[in-house]
Scaffold this motif. Sequence first.
Motif, PDB file in Angstrom:
ATOM      1  N   LEU A   1       1.854  -5.510  52.741  1.00 53.16           N
ATOM      2  CA  LEU A   1       0.646  -4.919  51.976  1.00 53.16           C
ATOM      3  C   LEU A   1       0.030  -4.273  53.020  1.00 53.16           C
ATOM      4  CD1 LEU A   1      -0.729  -8.177  50.318  1.00 53.16           C
ATOM      5  CD2 LEU A   1       0.126  -6.175  49.139  1.00 53.16           C
ATOM      6  N   GLN A   2       0.059  -4.224  54.090  1.00 53.36           N
ATOM      7  CA  GLN A   2      -0.435  -3.705  55.220  1.00 53.36           C
ATOM      8  C   GLN A   2       0.284  -2.262  55.293  1.00 53.36           C
ATOM      9  OE1 GLN A   2      -0.868  -5.153  59.045  1.00 53.36           O
ATOM     10  NE2 GLN A   2      -2.742  -4.033  59.586  1.00 53.36           N
ATOM     11  N   ALA A   3       1.678  -2.336  55.574  1.00 50.79           N
ATOM     12  CA  ALA A   3       2.414  -1.462  56.228  1.00 50.79           C
ATOM     13  C   ALA A   3       2.900  -0.587  55.029  1.00 50.79           C
ATOM     14  CB  ALA A   3       3.667  -1.971  56.915  1.00 50.79           C
ATOM     15  N   THR A   4       2.942  -1.064  53.848  1.00 47.62           N
ATOM     16  CA  THR A   4       3.550  -0.114  52.755  1.00 47.62           C
ATOM     17  C   THR A   4       2.567  -0.042  51.406  1.00 47.62           C
ATOM     18  OG1 THR A   4       4.633  -1.968  51.685  1.00 47.62           O
ATOM     19  CG2 THR A   4       5.863  -1.147  53.145  1.00 47.62           C
ATOM     20  N   ARG A   5       3.025   0.967  50.804  1.00 52.15           N
ATOM     21  CA  ARG A   5       2.121   1.249  49.530  1.00 52.15           C
ATOM     22  C   ARG A   5       2.795   0.503  48.058  1.00 52.15           C
ATOM     23  NH1 ARG A   5      -2.269   1.039  50.896  1.00 52.15           N
ATOM     24  NH2 ARG A   5      -2.850   1.971  48.630  1.00 52.15           N
TER      25      ARG A   5
ATOM     26  N   ASN B   1      -0.656 -15.557  43.950  1.00 52.07           N
ATOM     27  CA  ASN B   1      -2.116 -15.357  44.189  1.00 52.07           C
ATOM     28  C   ASN B   1      -2.891 -16.928  44.537  1.00 52.07           C
ATOM     29  OD1 ASN B   1      -2.212 -12.960  43.339  1.00 52.07           O
ATOM     30  ND2 ASN B   1      -2.609 -13.374  41.202  1.00 52.07           N
ATOM     31  N   ARG B   2      -2.453 -18.003  44.083  1.00 51.87           N
ATOM     32  CA  ARG B   2      -3.126 -19.170  44.604  1.00 51.87           C
ATOM     33  C   ARG B   2      -2.656 -19.602  46.225  1.00 51.87           C
ATOM     34  NH1 ARG B   2      -0.265 -22.530  42.002  1.00 51.87           N
ATOM     35  NH2 ARG B   2       1.221 -23.092  43.507  1.00 51.87           N
ATOM     36  N   GLU B   3      -1.419 -19.260  46.459  1.00 55.53           N
ATOM     37  CA  GLU B   3      -1.200 -19.510  47.708  1.00 55.53           C
ATOM     38  C   GLU B   3      -1.536 -18.228  48.490  1.00 55.53           C
ATOM     39  OE1 GLU B   3       1.008 -22.105  49.217  1.00 55.53           O
ATOM     40  OE2 GLU B   3       0.083 -23.004  47.383  1.00 55.53           O
ATOM     41  N   PHE B   4      -1.755 -17.111  48.467  1.00 55.14           N
ATOM     42  CA  PHE B   4      -2.058 -16.018  49.325  1.00 55.14           C
ATOM     43  C   PHE B   4      -3.578 -16.445  49.179  1.00 55.14           C
ATOM     44  CE2 PHE B   4      -3.404 -12.059  50.408  1.00 55.14           C
ATOM     45  CZ  PHE B   4      -2.570 -11.427  51.082  1.00 55.14           C
TER      46      PHE B   4
ATOM     47  N   THR C   1      -7.675 -12.693  47.592  1.00 51.00           N
ATOM     48  CA  THR C   1      -6.461 -12.012  46.832  1.00 51.00           C
ATOM     49  C   THR C   1      -5.662 -11.139  47.588  1.00 51.00           C
ATOM     50  OG1 THR C   1      -7.779 -10.199  45.725  1.00 51.00           O
ATOM     51  CG2 THR C   1      -7.722 -12.583  44.627  1.00 51.00           C
ATOM     52  N   PRO C   2      -4.448 -10.796  46.925  1.00 53.76           N
ATOM     53  CA  PRO C   2      -3.795  -9.945  47.613  1.00 53.76           C
ATOM     54  C   PRO C   2      -4.366  -8.485  47.652  1.00 53.76           C
ATOM     55  CG  PRO C   2      -2.438 -11.336  46.417  1.00 53.76           C
ATOM     56  CD  PRO C   2      -3.607 -11.623  46.175  1.00 53.76           C
ATOM     57  N   GLN C   3      -4.975  -8.172  46.436  1.00 59.84           N
ATOM     58  CA  GLN C   3      -5.412  -6.722  46.393  1.00 59.84           C
ATOM     59  C   GLN C   3      -6.590  -6.524  47.371  1.00 59.84           C
ATOM     60  OE1 GLN C   3      -4.595  -8.915  43.962  1.00 59.84           O
ATOM     61  NE2 GLN C   3      -3.498  -7.828  42.581  1.00 59.84           N
TER      62      GLN C   3
ATOM     63  N   ARG D   1      -5.530  -6.168  50.593  1.00 61.70           N
ATOM     64  CA  ARG D   1      -4.768  -4.925  51.082  1.00 61.70           C
ATOM     65  C   ARG D   1      -6.115  -3.692  51.397  1.00 61.70           C
ATOM     66  NH1 ARG D   1      -0.333  -2.318  47.203  1.00 61.70           N
ATOM     67  NH2 ARG D   1       0.893  -2.506  49.237  1.00 61.70           N
ATOM     68  N   MET D   2      -7.100  -3.941  50.418  1.00 61.01           N
ATOM     69  CA  MET D   2      -8.184  -3.037  50.431  1.00 61.01           C
ATOM     70  C   MET D   2      -9.122  -3.063  52.066  1.00 61.01           C
ATOM     71  SD  MET D   2      -9.915  -3.260  46.769  1.00 61.01           S
ATOM     72  CE  MET D   2     -11.109  -2.050  47.407  1.00 61.01           C
ATOM     73  N   LYS D   3      -9.067  -4.390  52.425  1.00 56.43           N
ATOM     74  CA  LYS D   3      -9.556  -4.572  53.481  1.00 56.43           C
ATOM     75  C   LYS D   3      -8.959  -4.130  54.690  1.00 56.43           C
ATOM     76  CE  LYS D   3     -11.850  -8.341  56.083  1.00 56.43           C
ATOM     77  NZ  LYS D   3     -12.241  -9.931  56.235  1.00 56.43           N
ATOM     78  N   TYR D   4      -7.494  -4.229  54.636  1.00 50.93           N
ATOM     79  CA  TYR D   4      -6.720  -4.272  55.840  1.00 50.93           C
ATOM     80  C   TYR D   4      -6.069  -2.880  55.971  1.00 50.93           C
ATOM     81  CZ  TYR D   4      -8.236  -9.053  57.443  1.00 50.93           C
ATOM     82  OH  TYR D   4      -8.953  -9.901  58.017  1.00 50.93           O
ATOM     83  N   THR D   5      -5.806  -2.272  54.885  1.00 55.61           N
ATOM     84  CA  THR D   5      -5.191  -1.019  55.149  1.00 55.61           C
ATOM     85  C   THR D   5      -5.685   0.083  55.960  1.00 55.61           C
ATOM     86  OG1 THR D   5      -4.255  -1.391  52.608  1.00 55.61           O
ATOM     87  CG2 THR D   5      -4.192   0.854  53.516  1.00 55.61           C
TER      88      THR D   5
END
Length: 359
Positions: free
Chosen positions: A295-299, A318-321, A328-330, A333-337
């Motif tokens: 999620l961090q290294a790719t789009r 989503n539950r495990e993430f 959430t995964p989204q 990604r927004m926080k760490y991109t």
Amino acid sequence: MIFIPIEFMFSAQMMFLFIHVVRNDDTANKNKPFLLLILLSAVQSFLLGLRWGYDVEATSYIVPILATLLPALVYAGVLNVIERDRWPLAQRMVVYYLPTVLVVGLTLFWREAVDIVVVITFLAYAVVILRLLLPGTDALGITPLDGADSTYRAIFFAALSLLSFALIDTILFLSFIWKHVDHVPSVILFANFAALVMLGLAATLASNSKTPPQDTPQPRRLDEEELSGSATIQRIEELMNDDHVYRDANLNLERLARKALIPSRQISQAINRSVGMNVSQYVNGYRIAEACDLLQATRRSVTDIMFDVGFQTKSNFNREFRRVTGMTPQAWRMKYTPAVEDPTAEPNTGCAAAQGGTT
């Protein structure tokens, strides 16, 4: 005005549920006992509608007989997600159908004892199933670790439904003995609706539990040194870090044991003692760790990443993430991109703890 018992409506809903599950899943992956459980629940509800909606007395002879098949189907379905049923056919026939045969005989010669046998049957199967679930999700040896939590909850609800059926039959039995029958239809309507809903939910969830064929060698017997918890964890970490076995969407505890050449019970105990979680959480921790990196290294899309790291459904991913990262995964990604785009930013550690399944 035509009177339609509410049991008929519920029976129709169960039939639609049965058709939906059959049409939307690969036949090879279905848990057939649980599918039959949905179908039998529909038939039972229909017969109850005939009995209490239209006063068809003959159904009172059929319902107890079919009722004894419900716990047998639940048990057979549970075995399909815990361990492969290796019993000889004769033993399976005795375990599954002896109560039914007994009730048929009692219906003909000792009607008063039928309800007692039905209650005992439901209680016995419920206790056996709950005992099988004592190790937690690690009891589901041949269920993919991706959906182990959902399947475990479904089976637990199924066991509770068996207990509720036993309670219902006990209340009805005592009501007839004490001649308090005015409230019987209402009790049957409410109790069977609640119990059958639980059975339907459990059957729907567990019918999707896949049991892929095993294609690796049988675990060998280990010596005392190899049986140590540290050696077991080291071997499992090698499989995770070097071979990336967690990417296998069909990975289950039994398959992991065969790859590691270590008994499944030893793996479960070692992981539980070392990191304080079950095997499903441990393996999913590795999956989430790689998902964080991607999620961090790719789009790439979240769905593509989900499949690549070994998850099969977005709900489980989503539950495990969220369990591991708290978001959430989204959102992650927004926080760490920005950390990728800004060389001066601090490196991301939001998912570092996921490696090895720890939080």
